[in-house]
Design a protein around this motif. Structure first.
Motif, PDB file in Angstrom:
ATOM      1  N   GLY A 140       0.806  -1.210   0.000  1.00 48.81           N
ATOM      2  CA  GLY A 140       0.000   0.000   0.000  1.00 48.81           C
ATOM      3  C   GLY A 140       0.839   1.261   0.000  1.00 48.81           C
ATOM      4  O   GLY A 140       0.563   2.207  -0.742  1.00 48.81           O
ATOM      5  N   ALA A 141       1.868   1.288   0.811  1.00 50.52           N
ATOM      6  CA  ALA A 141       2.739   2.473   0.887  1.00 50.52           C
ATOM      7  C   ALA A 141       3.478   2.689  -0.434  1.00 50.52           C
ATOM      8  O   ALA A 141       3.598   3.829  -0.897  1.00 50.52           O
ATOM      9  CB  ALA A 141       3.738   2.314   2.031  1.00 50.52           C
ATOM     10  N   ILE A 142       3.942   1.619  -1.040  1.00 52.24           N
ATOM     11  CA  ILE A 142       4.631   1.735  -2.328  1.00 52.24           C
ATOM     12  C   ILE A 142       3.652   2.217  -3.406  1.00 52.24           C
ATOM     13  O   ILE A 142       3.984   3.087  -4.211  1.00 52.24           O
ATOM     14  CB  ILE A 142       5.285   0.393  -2.724  1.00 52.24           C
ATOM     15  N   TRP A 143       2.449   1.678  -3.401  1.00 52.44           N
ATOM     16  CA  TRP A 143       1.442   2.047  -4.383  1.00 52.44           C
ATOM     17  C   TRP A 143       1.140   3.545  -4.280  1.00 52.44           C
ATOM     18  O   TRP A 143       1.097   4.253  -5.285  1.00 52.44           O
ATOM     19  CB  TRP A 143       0.170   1.245  -4.143  1.00 52.44           C
ATOM     20  N   ILE A 144       0.936   4.028  -3.054  1.00 53.07           N
ATOM     21  CA  ILE A 144       0.648   5.450  -2.848  1.00 53.07           C
ATOM     22  C   ILE A 144       1.832   6.307  -3.275  1.00 53.07           C
ATOM     23  O   ILE A 144       1.656   7.340  -3.932  1.00 53.07           O
ATOM     24  CB  ILE A 144       0.259   5.720  -1.379  1.00 53.07           C
ATOM     25  N   LEU A 145       3.036   5.892  -2.929  1.00 56.42           N
ATOM     26  CA  LEU A 145       4.224   6.648  -3.317  1.00 56.42           C
ATOM     27  C   LEU A 145       4.311   6.800  -4.837  1.00 56.42           C
ATOM     28  O   LEU A 145       4.530   7.892  -5.351  1.00 56.42           O
ATOM     29  CB  LEU A 145       5.499   5.978  -2.790  1.00 56.42           C
ATOM     30  N   VAL A 146       4.108   5.707  -5.554  1.00 51.58           N
ATOM     31  CA  VAL A 146       4.210   5.742  -7.012  1.00 51.58           C
ATOM     32  C   VAL A 146       3.053   6.528  -7.615  1.00 51.58           C
ATOM     33  O   VAL A 146       3.259   7.466  -8.388  1.00 51.58           O
ATOM     34  CB  VAL A 146       4.270   4.307  -7.592  1.00 51.58           C
ATOM     35  N   GLU A 147       1.814   6.162  -7.267  1.00 50.26           N
ATOM     36  CA  GLU A 147       0.627   6.790  -7.875  1.00 50.26           C
ATOM     37  C   GLU A 147       0.510   8.266  -7.526  1.00 50.26           C
ATOM     38  O   GLU A 147       0.277   9.093  -8.397  1.00 50.26           O
ATOM     39  CB  GLU A 147      -0.649   6.071  -7.413  1.00 50.26           C
ATOM     40  N   CYS A 148       0.618   8.593  -6.260  1.00 50.61           N
ATOM     41  CA  CYS A 148       0.368   9.971  -5.815  1.00 50.61           C
ATOM     42  C   CYS A 148       1.622  10.831  -5.793  1.00 50.61           C
ATOM     43  O   CYS A 148       1.538  12.039  -6.017  1.00 50.61           O
ATOM     44  CB  CYS A 148      -0.283   9.955  -4.433  1.00 50.61           C
ATOM     45  N   GLY A 149       2.752  10.234  -5.522  1.00 47.39           N
ATOM     46  CA  GLY A 149       3.967  11.017  -5.391  1.00 47.39           C
ATOM     47  C   GLY A 149       4.799  11.145  -6.644  1.00 47.39           C
ATOM     48  O   GLY A 149       5.558  12.095  -6.782  1.00 47.39           O
ATOM     49  N   CYS A 150       4.658  10.199  -7.561  1.00 50.76           N
ATOM     50  CA  CYS A 150       5.539  10.193  -8.729  1.00 50.76           C
ATOM     51  C   CYS A 150       4.821  10.428 -10.054  1.00 50.76           C
ATOM     52  O   CYS A 150       5.354  11.099 -10.929  1.00 50.76           O
ATOM     53  CB  CYS A 150       6.285   8.868  -8.801  1.00 50.76           C
ATOM     54  N   LEU A 151       3.647   9.867 -10.225  1.00 51.80           N
ATOM     55  CA  LEU A 151       2.961   9.961 -11.510  1.00 51.80           C
ATOM     56  C   LEU A 151       2.183  11.268 -11.630  1.00 51.80           C
ATOM     57  O   LEU A 151       1.620  11.760 -10.655  1.00 51.80           O
ATOM     58  CB  LEU A 151       2.007   8.775 -11.678  1.00 51.80           C
ATOM     59  N   PRO A 152       2.147  11.840 -12.838  1.00 54.37           N
ATOM     60  CA  PRO A 152       1.401  13.089 -13.024  1.00 54.37           C
ATOM     61  C   PRO A 152      -0.102  12.843 -12.994  1.00 54.37           C
ATOM     62  O   PRO A 152      -0.568  11.718 -13.202  1.00 54.37           O
ATOM     63  CB  PRO A 152       1.846  13.549 -14.412  1.00 54.37           C
ATOM     64  N   GLY A 153      -0.837  13.906 -12.737  1.00 53.88           N
ATOM     65  CA  GLY A 153      -2.294  13.819 -12.771  1.00 53.88           C
ATOM     66  C   GLY A 153      -2.798  13.781 -14.201  1.00 53.88           C
ATOM     67  O   GLY A 153      -2.035  13.936 -15.157  1.00 53.88           O
ATOM     68  N   THR A 154      -4.101  13.572 -14.345  1.00 51.46           N
ATOM     69  CA  THR A 154      -4.686  13.572 -15.676  1.00 51.46           C
ATOM     70  C   THR A 154      -4.647  14.983 -16.250  1.00 51.46           C
ATOM     71  O   THR A 154      -4.817  15.958 -15.525  1.00 51.46           O
ATOM     72  CB  THR A 154      -6.134  13.060 -15.642  1.00 51.46           C
ATOM     73  N   SER A 155      -4.406  15.094 -17.535  1.00 51.83           N
ATOM     74  CA  SER A 155      -4.369  16.395 -18.192  1.00 51.83           C
ATOM     75  C   SER A 155      -5.786  16.877 -18.434  1.00 51.83           C
ATOM     76  O   SER A 155      -6.654  16.099 -18.834  1.00 51.83           O
ATOM     77  CB  SER A 155      -3.631  16.292 -19.525  1.00 51.83           C
ATOM     78  N   GLY A 156      -6.005  18.153 -18.212  1.00 50.43           N
ATOM     79  CA  GLY A 156      -7.323  18.727 -18.425  1.00 50.43           C
ATOM     80  C   GLY A 156      -8.286  18.352 -17.317  1.00 50.43           C
ATOM     81  O   GLY A 156      -7.927  17.658 -16.364  1.00 50.43           O
ATOM     82  N   PRO A 157      -9.521  18.823 -17.447  1.00 53.32           N
ATOM     83  CA  PRO A 157     -10.505  18.517 -16.401  1.00 53.32           C
ATOM     84  C   PRO A 157     -10.879  17.032 -16.396  1.00 53.32           C
ATOM     85  O   PRO A 157     -10.796  16.353 -17.413  1.00 53.32           O
ATOM     86  CB  PRO A 157     -11.705  19.397 -16.780  1.00 53.32           C
ATOM     87  N   ASN A 158     -11.247  16.542 -15.230  1.00 58.48           N
ATOM     88  CA  ASN A 158     -11.803  15.198 -15.111  1.00 58.48           C
ATOM     89  C   ASN A 158     -13.052  15.287 -14.232  1.00 58.48           C
ATOM     90  O   ASN A 158     -13.491  16.386 -13.892  1.00 58.48           O
ATOM     91  CB  ASN A 158     -10.763  14.183 -14.585  1.00 58.48           C
ATOM     92  N   GLN A 159     -13.621  14.173 -13.836  1.00 57.42           N
ATOM     93  CA  GLN A 159     -14.875  14.180 -13.074  1.00 57.42           C
ATOM     94  C   GLN A 159     -14.735  14.831 -11.701  1.00 57.42           C
ATOM     95  O   GLN A 159     -15.731  15.137 -11.059  1.00 57.42           O
ATOM     96  CB  GLN A 159     -15.462  12.770 -12.940  1.00 57.42           C
ATOM     97  N   TYR A 160     -13.497  15.099 -11.254  1.00 57.29           N
ATOM     98  CA  TYR A 160     -13.278  15.682  -9.929  1.00 57.29           C
ATOM     99  C   TYR A 160     -12.972  17.174  -9.986  1.00 57.29           C
ATOM    100  O   TYR A 160     -12.829  17.803  -8.948  1.00 57.29           O
ATOM    101  CB  TYR A 160     -12.147  14.936  -9.212  1.00 57.29           C
TER     102      TYR A 160
END
Length: 119
Positions: A90-110
């Motif tokens: 879980g900690a590795i997943w959060i680090l990679v997804e939230c800490g390393c990967l960019p967000g979606t470009s442009g608007p999304n449902q959020y």
């Protein structure tokens, strides 16, 4: 990065919208700095870590809010925060997804892209 924005009530207590990686890391750095300072104070006062415990409990909801908004930037539900409950993975997943990967470009449902001009 405007660290002042990271310390606002809206930033810390809202589950709505998106935040970018820079804002996420600014929050993490401020949180860690606070934990270090309180750890030193705990050691000096000999309180047995009680100040650190109080700090961790006080920062729990803001941490969940910030992480959920980071998941939103990735185009995923804030419920993905619960992946952190899975030991090690879980900690590795959060680090990679939230800490390393960019967000979606442009608007999304959020909401709007936090890196878009005027956002």
């Amino acid at each position: 990065m405007d660290f002042g924005k990271v310390l606002t009530k809206e930033f810390l207590l809202s589950l709505e919208g998106r935040i970018n990686r820079g804002q996420y890391w600014a929050f993490i750095l401020i949180y860690i700095a606070g934990a270090i300072v309180l750890g030193i104070v705990d050691g000096i006062l000999g309180t047995g870590g009680i100040l650190g415990l109080i700090y961790a409990l006080a920062a729990l909801y803001p941490s969940i809010c910030v992480l959920a908004r980071r998941w939103h930037d990735r185009g995923k539900s804030g419920w993905w925060t619960l992946i952190g409950l899975v030991p090690f993975i879980g900690a590795i997943w959060i680090l990679v997804e939230c800490g390393c990967l960019p967000g979606t470009s442009g608007p999304n449902q959020y909401g709007a892209d936090p890196l878009a001009p005027g956002a």
